[in-house]
Motif scaffolding. Structure first.
Motif, PDB file in Angstrom:
ATOM      1  N   UNK A 123       0.851  -1.195   0.000  1.00  0.00           N
ATOM      2  CA  UNK A 123       0.000   0.000   0.000  1.00  0.00           C
ATOM      3  C   UNK A 123       0.883   1.240   0.000  1.00  0.00           C
ATOM      4  N   UNK A 124       0.368   2.301  -0.601  1.00  0.00           N
ATOM      5  CA  UNK A 124       1.091   3.576  -0.606  1.00  0.00           C
ATOM      6  C   UNK A 124       0.116   4.726  -0.765  1.00  0.00           C
ATOM      7  N   UNK A 125       0.512   5.877  -0.236  1.00  0.00           N
ATOM      8  CA  UNK A 125      -0.263   7.091  -0.445  1.00  0.00           C
ATOM      9  C   UNK A 125       0.252   7.768  -1.703  1.00  0.00           C
ATOM     10  N   UNK A 126      -0.676   8.336  -2.473  1.00  0.00           N
ATOM     11  CA  UNK A 126      -0.327   9.077  -3.691  1.00  0.00           C
ATOM     12  C   UNK A 126      -1.117  10.370  -3.717  1.00  0.00           C
ATOM     13  N   UNK A 127      -0.760  11.210  -4.685  1.00  0.00           N
ATOM     14  CA  UNK A 127      -1.460  12.473  -4.856  1.00  0.00           C
ATOM     15  C   UNK A 127      -1.955  12.556  -6.291  1.00  0.00           C
ATOM     16  N   UNK A 128      -3.221  12.964  -6.471  1.00  0.00           N
ATOM     17  CA  UNK A 128      -3.797  13.160  -7.788  1.00  0.00           C
ATOM     18  C   UNK A 128      -3.118  14.372  -8.417  1.00  0.00           C
ATOM     19  N   UNK A 129      -2.463  14.176  -9.556  1.00  0.00           N
ATOM     20  CA  UNK A 129      -1.731  15.268 -10.209  1.00  0.00           C
ATOM     21  C   UNK A 129      -2.642  16.415 -10.635  1.00  0.00           C
ATOM     22  N   UNK A 130      -3.883  16.099 -10.972  1.00  0.00           N
ATOM     23  CA  UNK A 130      -4.805  17.121 -11.451  1.00  0.00           C
ATOM     24  C   UNK A 130      -5.420  17.922 -10.307  1.00  0.00           C
ATOM     25  N   UNK A 131      -5.889  17.236  -9.267  1.00  0.00           N
ATOM     26  CA  UNK A 131      -6.605  17.920  -8.185  1.00  0.00           C
ATOM     27  C   UNK A 131      -5.743  18.184  -6.953  1.00  0.00           C
ATOM     28  N   UNK A 132      -4.638  17.467  -6.807  1.00  0.00           N
ATOM     29  CA  UNK A 132      -3.805  17.592  -5.622  1.00  0.00           C
ATOM     30  C   UNK A 132      -4.336  16.816  -4.429  1.00  0.00           C
ATOM     31  N   UNK A 133      -5.475  16.148  -4.587  1.00  0.00           N
ATOM     32  CA  UNK A 133      -6.072  15.385  -3.482  1.00  0.00           C
ATOM     33  C   UNK A 133      -5.278  14.100  -3.235  1.00  0.00           C
ATOM     34  N   UNK A 134      -5.181  13.697  -1.974  1.00  0.00           N
ATOM     35  CA  UNK A 134      -4.484  12.478  -1.611  1.00  0.00           C
ATOM     36  C   UNK A 134      -5.388  11.267  -1.717  1.00  0.00           C
ATOM     37  N   UNK A 135      -4.796  10.129  -2.029  1.00  0.00           N
ATOM     38  CA  UNK A 135      -5.531   8.872  -2.050  1.00  0.00           C
ATOM     39  C   UNK A 135      -4.567   7.740  -1.739  1.00  0.00           C
ATOM     40  N   UNK A 136      -5.119   6.608  -1.406  1.00  0.00           N
ATOM     41  CA  UNK A 136      -4.326   5.429  -1.071  1.00  0.00           C
ATOM     42  C   UNK A 136      -4.533   4.379  -2.156  1.00  0.00           C
ATOM     43  N   UNK A 137      -3.458   3.719  -2.550  1.00  0.00           N
ATOM     44  CA  UNK A 137      -3.521   2.609  -3.509  1.00  0.00           C
ATOM     45  C   UNK A 137      -3.039   1.361  -2.784  1.00  0.00           C
ATOM     46  N   UNK A 138      -3.887   0.352  -2.791  1.00  0.00           N
ATOM     47  CA  UNK A 138      -3.593  -0.903  -2.102  1.00  0.00           C
ATOM     48  C   UNK A 138      -3.607  -2.022  -3.132  1.00  0.00           C
ATOM     49  N   UNK A 139      -2.552  -2.794  -3.185  1.00  0.00           N
ATOM     50  CA  UNK A 139      -2.551  -4.009  -3.986  1.00  0.00           C
ATOM     51  C   UNK A 139      -2.948  -5.133  -3.045  1.00  0.00           C
TER      52      UNK A 139
END
Length: 179
Positions: A123-139
């Motif tokens: 899992x890792x936290x990322x940032x939406x390049x367009x909106x700047x909002x944070x989100x988490x991606x989990x495999x």
């Protein structure tokens, strides 16, 4: 013709490749681009539906057929994690609607809403390049399916541990891999 863009659904294409048996397609009237596939894991398991934002690219498929797909599950607010790695609860994807009726009412096409119980791979936290909002991606691994889970950072306060369980209801989107 008016230079307007319509019918966009979110997609996230970075991993989560699994081998599926595609059983049939589902036309959507929400846009010219979208549709869905009814499928089940080649290794066995329940039948479920995933929406495909590039559905029209695969108009020539003959069903049933095996295909690889990248699956992304977009999390709902009921997302939860359990770090008890000794738990014997089975993992997998379960549709939130009954897909057993192959002669379903076309006015009510099957929806890509599922309940998932899976083991976290990373899992890792990322940032939406367009909106700047944070989100988490989990495999995660749900039975024989590898899936990517995208969750608003408001739903994930800290990254789940590898091997922990993730549960919840999700909207399932996917993209067929080039073969």
């Amino acid at each position: 013709s008016d230079q307007e863009l319509i019918g966009f659904n979110p997609a996230f294409s970075q991993g989560g490749v699994s081998r599926l048996l595609l059983l049939r397609s589902v036309e959507r009237d929400t846009s010219e681009l979208d549709g869905a596939f009814v499928c089940r894991p080649v290794a066995g398991g329940p039948t479920f539906v995933f929406d495909a934002p590039d559905f029209r690219r695969y108009k020539g498929l003959t069903f049933p057929c095996e295909h690889e797909a990248e699956l992304t599950a977009f999390a709902s607010p009921d997302l939860s994690f359990d770090s008890d790695q000794d738990d014997d609860e089975p993992t997998g994807i379960v549709p939130l609607a009954n897909l057993a009726d192959e002669n379903h009412d076309p006015e009510l096409p099957p929806q890509a809403h599922v309940r998932i119980t899976a083991r976290v791979v990373d899992a890792e936290f990322r940032k939406n390049d367009l909106t700047g909002a944070g989100f988490c991606v989990i495999t995660a691994e749900a039975g024989s399916i590898t899936i990517r889970i995208a969750a608003d950072q408001k739903l994930v306060s800290e990254l789940p541990e590898e091997g922990s369980k993730v549960r919840g209801s999700f909207w399932l989107s996917g993209k067929l891999s080039e073969e």
